[in-house]
Design a protein around this motif. Structure first.
Motif, PDB file in Angstrom:
ATOM      1  N   UNK A 298    -113.814  13.743 -60.451  1.00 27.41           N
ATOM      2  CA  UNK A 298    -113.852  12.402 -59.852  1.00 27.41           C
ATOM      3  C   UNK A 298    -115.024  11.597 -60.408  1.00 27.41           C
ATOM      4  N   UNK A 299    -116.157  12.251 -60.587  1.00 31.65           N
ATOM      5  CA  UNK A 299    -117.330  11.565 -61.135  1.00 31.65           C
ATOM      6  C   UNK A 299    -117.061  11.053 -62.540  1.00 31.65           C
ATOM      7  N   UNK A 300    -116.229  11.753 -63.284  1.00 29.94           N
ATOM      8  CA  UNK A 300    -115.911  11.357 -64.651  1.00 29.94           C
ATOM      9  C   UNK A 300    -115.284   9.960 -64.702  1.00 29.94           C
ATOM     10  N   UNK A 301    -114.681   9.524 -63.611  1.00 28.86           N
ATOM     11  CA  UNK A 301    -114.068   8.195 -63.554  1.00 28.86           C
ATOM     12  C   UNK A 301    -115.086   7.085 -63.269  1.00 28.86           C
TER      13      UNK A 301
ATOM     14  N   UNK B  59    -114.738   4.501 -50.459  1.00 32.03           N
ATOM     15  CA  UNK B  59    -116.136   4.090 -50.342  1.00 32.03           C
ATOM     16  C   UNK B  59    -116.865   4.216 -51.671  1.00 32.03           C
ATOM     17  N   UNK B  60    -116.630   5.310 -52.388  1.00 29.27           N
ATOM     18  CA  UNK B  60    -117.423   5.632 -53.565  1.00 29.27           C
ATOM     19  C   UNK B  60    -116.728   5.342 -54.883  1.00 29.27           C
ATOM     20  N   UNK B  61    -115.478   5.691 -54.994  1.00 29.86           N
ATOM     21  CA  UNK B  61    -114.849   5.735 -56.307  1.00 29.86           C
ATOM     22  C   UNK B  61    -114.129   4.457 -56.696  1.00 29.86           C
ATOM     23  N   UNK B  62    -114.697   3.310 -56.361  1.00 29.70           N
ATOM     24  CA  UNK B  62    -114.087   2.037 -56.750  1.00 29.70           C
ATOM     25  C   UNK B  62    -115.026   1.197 -57.611  1.00 29.70           C
ATOM     26  N   UNK B  63    -116.054   1.813 -58.165  1.00 32.78           N
ATOM     27  CA  UNK B  63    -116.982   1.094 -59.028  1.00 32.78           C
ATOM     28  C   UNK B  63    -117.646   2.057 -60.002  1.00 32.78           C
ATOM     29  N   UNK B  64    -118.402   1.537 -60.949  1.00 37.11           N
ATOM     30  CA  UNK B  64    -119.142   2.362 -61.898  1.00 37.11           C
ATOM     31  C   UNK B  64    -120.567   2.554 -61.387  1.00 37.11           C
ATOM     32  N   UNK B  65    -121.160   3.684 -61.750  1.00 37.29           N
ATOM     33  CA  UNK B  65    -122.521   4.013 -61.335  1.00 37.29           C
ATOM     34  C   UNK B  65    -123.355   4.406 -62.535  1.00 37.29           C
TER      35      UNK B  65
ATOM     36  N   UNK C 174    -113.464  25.278 -56.791  1.00 34.34           N
ATOM     37  CA  UNK C 174    -112.482  24.181 -56.772  1.00 34.34           C
ATOM     38  C   UNK C 174    -113.071  22.855 -56.296  1.00 34.34           C
ATOM     39  N   UNK C 175    -113.939  22.907 -55.318  1.00 38.19           N
ATOM     40  CA  UNK C 175    -114.527  21.674 -54.788  1.00 38.19           C
ATOM     41  C   UNK C 175    -115.462  21.037 -55.801  1.00 38.19           C
ATOM     42  N   UNK C 176    -116.349  21.829 -56.386  1.00 40.97           N
ATOM     43  CA  UNK C 176    -117.291  21.284 -57.368  1.00 40.97           C
ATOM     44  C   UNK C 176    -116.535  20.731 -58.574  1.00 40.97           C
ATOM     45  N   UNK C 177    -115.522  21.447 -59.034  1.00 37.19           N
ATOM     46  CA  UNK C 177    -114.746  20.977 -60.186  1.00 37.19           C
ATOM     47  C   UNK C 177    -114.066  19.649 -59.857  1.00 37.19           C
ATOM     48  N   UNK C 178    -113.494  19.524 -58.676  1.00 38.22           N
ATOM     49  CA  UNK C 178    -112.839  18.262 -58.287  1.00 38.22           C
ATOM     50  C   UNK C 178    -113.862  17.131 -58.202  1.00 38.22           C
ATOM     51  N   UNK C 179    -115.027  17.394 -57.630  1.00 36.10           N
ATOM     52  CA  UNK C 179    -116.063  16.361 -57.555  1.00 36.10           C
ATOM     53  C   UNK C 179    -116.518  15.931 -58.949  1.00 36.10           C
TER      54      UNK C 179
END
Length: 153
Positions: free
Chosen positions: A106-109, A80-86, A98-103
């Motif tokens: 992912x945002x870095x992409x 839903x979210x990680x297939x485009x730029x924002x 661990x959760x915040x670091x992973x998020x």
């Protein structure tokens, strides 16, 4: 703002979007949330904030808001979210490292501009600080009494 505070950040973001002269017509404010009551990482209960209440509270900007019910890292949310730029991503959820670091990773992409809430909580602060150190982001702004942060690559 509507009497119940759930959706306050989304109300502000969508309101700003609605007045942005450079906004593309297809621009949307995407929200990923469980929209249910659960036990927080500190043992407290989050207040109820069902999706219907959030949508009611952002009603003036409803055409700009798209919701998805789920966890930030489940397969459906990732699709839903990680297939485009924002232009930016706003993080406000689980406070564990661990959760915040992973998020953040992912945002870095999908963006070079990350905003969030709860800097000051141990897991959030550690994640943001380590992420900035290793991924080339810099703390641009931090609002201490609200725990808001802004990091930019």
């Amino acid at each position: 703002f509507p009497s119940h505070d759930k959706g306050r950040t989304s109300y502000l973001i969508a309101g700003l979007m609605s007045r942005c002269p450079e906004r593309k017509p297809e621009s949307k404010h995407y929200i990923v949330d469980l929209f249910e009551v659960g036990k927080g990482d500190g043992g407290f209960r989050y207040e109820d904030h069902p999706e219907e209440m959030l949508l009611s509270n952002v009603q003036p900007f409803r055409d700009l808001v798209v919701t998805h019910r789920g966890l930030s890292m489940d397969n459906e949310s990732l699709e839903f979210v990680y297939n485009q730029r924002y232009d930016f991503v706003f993080i406000d959820g689980d406070h564990r490292f661990p959760t915040v670091m992973m998020e953040l990773c992912l945002c870095d992409f999908v963006t070079d501009h990350i905003l969030g809430h709860d800097y000051g909580h141990q897991g959030v602060t550690r994640s943001v600080d380590e992420f900035c150190k290793h991924r080339g982001y810099k703390m641009h702004r931090y609002v201490d009494n609200w725990g808001l942060f802004e990091i930019i690559k």
